[in-house]
Design a protein around this motif. Structure first.
Motif, mmCIF file in Angstrom:
data_model
loop_
_atom_site.group_PDB
_atom_site.id
_atom_site.type_symbol
_atom_site.label_atom_id
_atom_site.label_comp_id
_atom_site.label_asym_id
_atom_site.label_seq_id
_atom_site.Cartn_x
_atom_site.Cartn_y
_atom_site.Cartn_z
ATOM 1 N N ASN A 56 -7.908 0.590 23.602
ATOM 2 C CA ASN A 56 -9.350 0.535 23.849
ATOM 3 C C ASN A 56 -10.168 0.455 22.560
ATOM 4 O OD1 ASN A 56 -9.174 0.793 26.742
ATOM 5 N ND2 ASN A 56 -8.590 2.929 26.406
ATOM 6 N N SER A 57 -9.487 0.382 21.430
ATOM 7 C CA SER A 57 -10.175 0.344 20.149
ATOM 8 C C SER A 57 -10.314 -1.084 19.640
ATOM 9 C CB SER A 57 -9.398 1.163 19.108
ATOM 10 O OG SER A 57 -9.943 0.976 17.814
ATOM 11 N N ALA A 58 -11.432 -1.343 18.971
ATOM 12 C CA ALA A 58 -11.627 -2.639 18.324
ATOM 13 C C ALA A 58 -10.667 -2.824 17.159
ATOM 14 C CB ALA A 58 -13.069 -2.758 17.822
ATOM 15 N N HIS A 59 -10.018 -1.747 16.740
ATOM 16 C CA HIS A 59 -9.089 -1.798 15.602
ATOM 17 C C HIS A 59 -7.629 -1.869 16.054
ATOM 18 C CE1 HIS A 59 -12.584 -0.813 13.192
ATOM 19 N NE2 HIS A 59 -12.778 0.263 13.920
ATOM 20 N N TYR A 60 -7.418 -2.145 17.335
ATOM 21 C CA TYR A 60 -6.053 -2.175 17.875
ATOM 22 C C TYR A 60 -5.136 -3.077 17.063
ATOM 23 C CZ TYR A 60 -2.267 -3.025 21.248
ATOM 24 O OH TYR A 60 -1.032 -3.150 21.859
ATOM 25 N N ASN A 61 -3.957 -2.559 16.771
ATOM 26 C CA ASN A 61 -2.898 -3.249 16.014
ATOM 27 C C ASN A 61 -3.352 -3.679 14.619
ATOM 28 O OD1 ASN A 61 -0.231 -4.013 15.679
ATOM 29 N ND2 ASN A 61 -0.587 -6.101 16.378
ATOM 30 N N THR A 62 -4.113 -2.819 13.972
ATOM 31 C CA THR A 62 -4.497 -3.031 12.576
ATOM 32 C C THR A 62 -4.314 -1.725 11.813
ATOM 33 O OG1 THR A 62 -6.825 -2.401 12.836
ATOM 34 C CG2 THR A 62 -6.252 -4.714 13.248
ATOM 35 N N PRO A 63 -4.146 -1.801 10.490
ATOM 36 C CA PRO A 63 -4.144 -0.576 9.689
ATOM 37 C C PRO A 63 -5.577 -0.075 9.530
ATOM 38 C CG PRO A 63 -3.894 -2.486 8.278
ATOM 39 C CD PRO A 63 -3.896 -3.010 9.682
ATOM 40 N N TYR A 64 -5.717 1.226 9.421
ATOM 41 C CA TYR A 64 -7.044 1.824 9.265
ATOM 42 C C TYR A 64 -6.895 3.097 8.446
ATOM 43 C CZ TYR A 64 -11.927 2.668 10.555
ATOM 44 O OH TYR A 64 -13.287 2.822 10.531
ATOM 45 N N ARG A 65 -7.895 3.336 7.615
ATOM 46 C CA ARG A 65 -7.853 4.529 6.768
ATOM 47 C C ARG A 65 -8.997 5.467 7.151
ATOM 48 N NH1 ARG A 65 -5.294 6.592 2.477
ATOM 49 N NH2 ARG A 65 -6.498 7.897 1.043
ATOM 50 N N CYS A 66 -8.637 6.694 7.531
ATOM 51 C CA CYS A 66 -9.619 7.712 7.888
ATOM 52 C C CYS A 66 -8.931 9.075 7.861
ATOM 53 C CB CYS A 66 -10.228 7.453 9.264
ATOM 54 S SG CYS A 66 -9.024 7.230 10.584
ATOM 55 N N ARG A 109 0.847 -1.189 0.000
ATOM 56 C CA ARG A 109 0.000 0.000 0.000
ATOM 57 C C ARG A 109 0.885 1.243 0.000
ATOM 58 N NH1 ARG A 109 -2.520 1.024 4.712
ATOM 59 N NH2 ARG A 109 -1.156 -0.387 5.853
ATOM 60 N N GLN A 110 0.635 2.159 -0.932
ATOM 61 C CA GLN A 110 1.296 3.453 -0.861
ATOM 62 C C GLN A 110 0.459 4.339 0.068
ATOM 63 O OE1 GLN A 110 2.099 5.352 -4.621
ATOM 64 N NE2 GLN A 110 3.225 7.037 -3.674
ATOM 65 N N VAL A 111 1.072 4.801 1.160
ATOM 66 C CA VAL A 111 0.313 5.464 2.212
ATOM 67 C C VAL A 111 0.365 6.980 2.087
ATOM 68 C CG1 VAL A 111 0.604 3.547 3.829
ATOM 69 C CG2 VAL A 111 2.287 5.401 3.796
ATOM 70 N N ASP A 112 -0.678 7.614 2.660
ATOM 71 C CA ASP A 112 -0.724 9.073 2.781
ATOM 72 C C ASP A 112 -1.234 9.409 4.175
ATOM 73 O OD1 ASP A 112 -3.549 8.848 2.752
ATOM 74 O OD2 ASP A 112 -3.624 9.114 0.568
ATOM 75 N N THR A 113 -1.607 10.658 4.404
ATOM 76 C CA THR A 113 -1.962 11.079 5.765
ATOM 77 C C THR A 113 -3.321 10.580 6.228
ATOM 78 O OG1 THR A 113 -2.761 13.193 4.872
ATOM 79 C CG2 THR A 113 -0.480 13.122 5.689
ATOM 80 N N SER A 114 -4.018 9.812 5.411
ATOM 81 C CA SER A 114 -5.254 9.165 5.864
ATOM 82 C C SER A 114 -5.025 7.706 6.246
ATOM 83 C CB SER A 114 -6.339 9.258 4.781
ATOM 84 O OG SER A 114 -6.811 10.590 4.652
ATOM 85 N N ASP A 115 -3.767 7.274 6.237
ATOM 86 C CA ASP A 115 -3.424 5.902 6.612
ATOM 87 C C ASP A 115 -2.842 5.888 8.023
ATOM 88 O OD1 ASP A 115 -3.870 4.056 4.242
ATOM 89 O OD2 ASP A 115 -2.739 5.677 3.300
ATOM 90 N N TRP A 116 -3.363 4.999 8.854
ATOM 91 C CA TRP A 116 -2.971 4.904 10.260
ATOM 92 C C TRP A 116 -2.620 3.462 10.629
ATOM 93 C CZ3 TRP A 116 -3.552 9.357 13.459
ATOM 94 C CH2 TRP A 116 -4.229 10.437 12.857
ATOM 95 N N TRP A 117 -1.847 3.336 11.710
ATOM 96 C CA TRP A 117 -1.731 2.048 12.399
ATOM 97 C C TRP A 117 -2.236 2.288 13.815
ATOM 98 C CZ3 TRP A 117 -0.323 -2.161 9.564
ATOM 99 C CH2 TRP A 117 -0.377 -3.385 10.248
ATOM 100 N N VAL A 118 -3.266 1.554 14.209
ATOM 101 C CA VAL A 118 -3.990 1.847 15.446
ATOM 102 C C VAL A 118 -3.266 1.232 16.647
ATOM 103 C CG1 VAL A 118 -6.189 1.695 16.650
ATOM 104 C CG2 VAL A 118 -6.143 1.874 14.141
#
Length: 220
Positions: free
Chosen positions: A126-136, A113-122
């Motif tokens: 306390n998040s259900a998305h812990y230790n996953t990539p997420y885009r927002c 994946r080519q990432v930009d500032t909407s790409d995160w690693w959580v």
């Protein structure tokens, strides 16, 4: 063609004769019993060392053969051992290498994946998305953005990166997140493993998903 590749890798400093010599016995420097046909070993001298020796190995009919390295790698400023959220230890053990990302266009054979500032690693425990990539979009994410990495805002370290599948299946909250093999900034990391940019490019291009590659991190 192979001879020209070896010459190029020697110029880049990613292939040296000692690695081939050390592979004569066909064994790895760290114990491994899995079915991967590509293994990257990262061996530190002691638990608090912040540098390690990285070698990329290929399984053959007669044993393991070194193909890249030995290379100097940086590891966590806390050394190598049991990782956790907030620590700076690089996790000891064997972790699959299944995907890659970076600021630059796709390279190599792993899914990328080519990432930009909407790409995160959580990293919000306390998040259900812990230790996953997420885009927002920044400011609109369903997790604590302060407890995560905006991949697009990280500097040259994420020009190229390969995800280490530590604590990903299953995910244990608090056990640690966002562990990558990435480009070096010439200093110890927050828990990742890093290499110089030419060496990182060579490793990324070498990795083959069909070979089920893993990284094996430990002490020697």
């Amino acid at each position: 063609m192979r001879n020209r590749l070896v010459v190029l890798l020697m110029v880049l400093g990613v292939f040296t004769a000692p690695a081939t010599a050390s592979a004569a016995a066909g064994s790895l420097p760290l114990p491994y019993t899995g079915d991967a046909n590509q293994v990257i070993t990262v061996v530190a001298a002691n638990p608090t060392a912040t540098t390690a020796t990285l070698i990329a190995w290929k399984r053959t009919a007669t044993g393991w053969v070194a193909q890249l390295g030995p290379l100097k790698a940086y590891v966590g400023s806390g050394g190598i051992g049991q990782a956790s959220e907030g620590s700076t230890k690089t996790p000891a053990g064997v972790w699959a290498l299944t995907e890659a990302f970076g600021h630059h266009p796709a390279a190599g054979r792993l899914p990328y994946r080519q990432v930009d500032t909407s790409d995160w690693w959580v990293s919000d425990v306390n998040s259900a998305h812990y230790n996953t990539p997420y885009r927002c979009a920044p400011g609109a994410c369903p997790f604590n953005e302060a407890a995560g990495e905006n991949l697009g805002k990280v500097g040259r370290a994420y020009d190229r990166a390969v995800v280490m599948n530590y604590n990903r299946s299953p995910v244990v909250k608090g056990a640690g997140s966002a562990f990558f093999l990435h480009v070096s900034t010439n200093q110890p990391t927050a828990g990742c493993v890093s290499l110089g940019r030419p060496q990182m490019d060579a490793v990324l291009n070498w990795l083959d998903p069909a070979a089920r590659p893993v990284i094996n991190i430990g002490l020697g």
